[in-house]
Design a protein around this motif. Sequence first.
Motif, PDB file in Angstrom:
ATOM      1  N   ASP A   1       0.829  -1.212   0.000  1.00 17.63           N
ATOM      2  CA  ASP A   1       0.000   0.000   0.000  1.00 17.63           C
ATOM      3  C   ASP A   1       0.862   1.261   0.000  1.00 17.63           C
ATOM      4  O   ASP A   1       0.589   2.211  -0.726  1.00 17.63           O
ATOM      5  CB  ASP A   1      -0.922   0.028   1.218  1.00 17.63           C
ATOM      6  N   ARG A   2       1.913   1.263   0.828  1.00 15.00           N
ATOM      7  CA  ARG A   2       2.797   2.440   0.880  1.00 15.00           C
ATOM      8  C   ARG A   2       3.433   2.683  -0.484  1.00 15.00           C
ATOM      9  O   ARG A   2       3.486   3.811  -0.971  1.00 15.00           O
ATOM     10  CB  ARG A   2       3.862   2.256   1.946  1.00 15.00           C
TER      11      ARG A   2
ATOM     12  N   ARG B   1       0.713   3.799  -3.047  1.00 16.19           N
ATOM     13  CA  ARG B   1       0.185   5.137  -2.787  1.00 16.19           C
ATOM     14  C   ARG B   1       1.049   6.217  -3.423  1.00 16.19           C
ATOM     15  O   ARG B   1       0.575   7.275  -3.784  1.00 16.19           O
ATOM     16  CB  ARG B   1       0.088   5.380  -1.281  1.00 16.19           C
ATOM     17  N   GLN B   2       2.328   5.924  -3.535  1.00 19.15           N
ATOM     18  CA  GLN B   2       3.237   6.905  -4.108  1.00 19.15           C
ATOM     19  C   GLN B   2       2.858   7.227  -5.549  1.00 19.15           C
ATOM     20  O   GLN B   2       3.040   8.342  -6.005  1.00 19.15           O
ATOM     21  CB  GLN B   2       4.682   6.418  -4.026  1.00 19.15           C
ATOM     22  N   ASN B   3       2.335   6.244  -6.266  1.00 18.50           N
ATOM     23  CA  ASN B   3       1.944   6.511  -7.650  1.00 18.50           C
ATOM     24  C   ASN B   3       0.437   6.337  -7.857  1.00 18.50           C
ATOM     25  O   ASN B   3      -0.022   6.232  -8.979  1.00 18.50           O
ATOM     26  CB  ASN B   3       2.737   5.631  -8.624  1.00 18.50           C
ATOM     27  N   LYS B   4      -0.308   6.290  -6.763  1.00 16.30           N
ATOM     28  CA  LYS B   4      -1.778   6.219  -6.798  1.00 16.30           C
ATOM     29  C   LYS B   4      -2.295   4.997  -7.554  1.00 16.30           C
ATOM     30  O   LYS B   4      -3.333   5.044  -8.183  1.00 16.30           O
ATOM     31  CB  LYS B   4      -2.379   7.489  -7.419  1.00 16.30           C
ATOM     32  N   ASP B   5      -1.562   3.877  -7.480  1.00 13.82           N
ATOM     33  CA  ASP B   5      -1.943   2.671  -8.214  1.00 13.82           C
ATOM     34  C   ASP B   5      -2.950   1.852  -7.404  1.00 13.82           C
ATOM     35  O   ASP B   5      -2.594   0.927  -6.681  1.00 13.82           O
ATOM     36  CB  ASP B   5      -0.704   1.844  -8.540  1.00 13.82           C
ATOM     37  N   VAL B   6      -4.218   2.210  -7.522  1.00  8.52           N
ATOM     38  CA  VAL B   6      -5.282   1.530  -6.787  1.00  8.52           C
ATOM     39  C   VAL B   6      -5.427   0.088  -7.247  1.00  8.52           C
ATOM     40  O   VAL B   6      -5.662  -0.812  -6.445  1.00  8.52           O
ATOM     41  CB  VAL B   6      -6.616   2.294  -6.935  1.00  8.52           C
TER      42      VAL B   6
ATOM     43  N   ARG C   1      -2.947  -2.187  -5.525  1.00  9.08           N
ATOM     44  CA  ARG C   1      -3.371  -2.444  -4.156  1.00  9.08           C
ATOM     45  C   ARG C   1      -4.501  -3.465  -4.129  1.00  9.08           C
ATOM     46  O   ARG C   1      -4.528  -4.367  -3.293  1.00  9.08           O
ATOM     47  CB  ARG C   1      -3.800  -1.139  -3.486  1.00  9.08           C
TER      48      ARG C   1
ATOM     49  N   ASP D   1      -9.384   3.387   3.347  1.00 10.43           N
ATOM     50  CA  ASP D   1      -8.975   4.135   2.153  1.00 10.43           C
ATOM     51  C   ASP D   1      -9.905   3.994   0.957  1.00 10.43           C
ATOM     52  O   ASP D   1      -9.613   4.477  -0.123  1.00 10.43           O
ATOM     53  CB  ASP D   1      -7.555   3.767   1.751  1.00 10.43           C
TER      54      ASP D   1
ATOM     55  N   VAL E   1     -10.660   1.471  -0.927  1.00 11.65           N
ATOM     56  CA  VAL E   1     -10.328   0.512  -1.978  1.00 11.65           C
ATOM     57  C   VAL E   1     -11.089  -0.777  -1.703  1.00 11.65           C
ATOM     58  O   VAL E   1     -10.813  -1.493  -0.748  1.00 11.65           O
ATOM     59  CB  VAL E   1      -8.806   0.247  -2.044  1.00 11.65           C
TER      60      VAL E   1
END
Length: 115
Positions: free
Chosen positions: A10-11, A14-19, A22, A53, A55
């Motif tokens: 997740d960390r 999150r850096q590249n918003k790749d839902v 995740r 979050d 997701v």
Amino acid sequence: LVEKVVAGVDRAARQNKDVEARRRVRAVALEVLAEASERALARDLRNTWAARDGVEVDLGFADTGDLAVLDAAARRAKYVQWDEVLPAVPDLIDDAARLDAAVDALGAGPRAFDV
């Protein structure tokens, strides 16, 4: 352990918003838990992640009935249980005298620590 692995992914995601990344990692984590007869835990983790979050992840199994009871029955059927092997031993032995009495009740004869 599963939660730590998912948290690490997740960390990174999150850096590249790749839902989607995740979602895929969480789906695998839920699958592993379900295979280990931990479906109630998988459901609770999925709900926690979604609330945290947003997701959403499909469970991959039906969320019906009391999963904790079903999981316990599945684990009991799959693994040898302590109470099946040594039914005379109490569930909780909190002191040496009770342990000694429980072992004596089994009729196992002399013990290594008696020598």
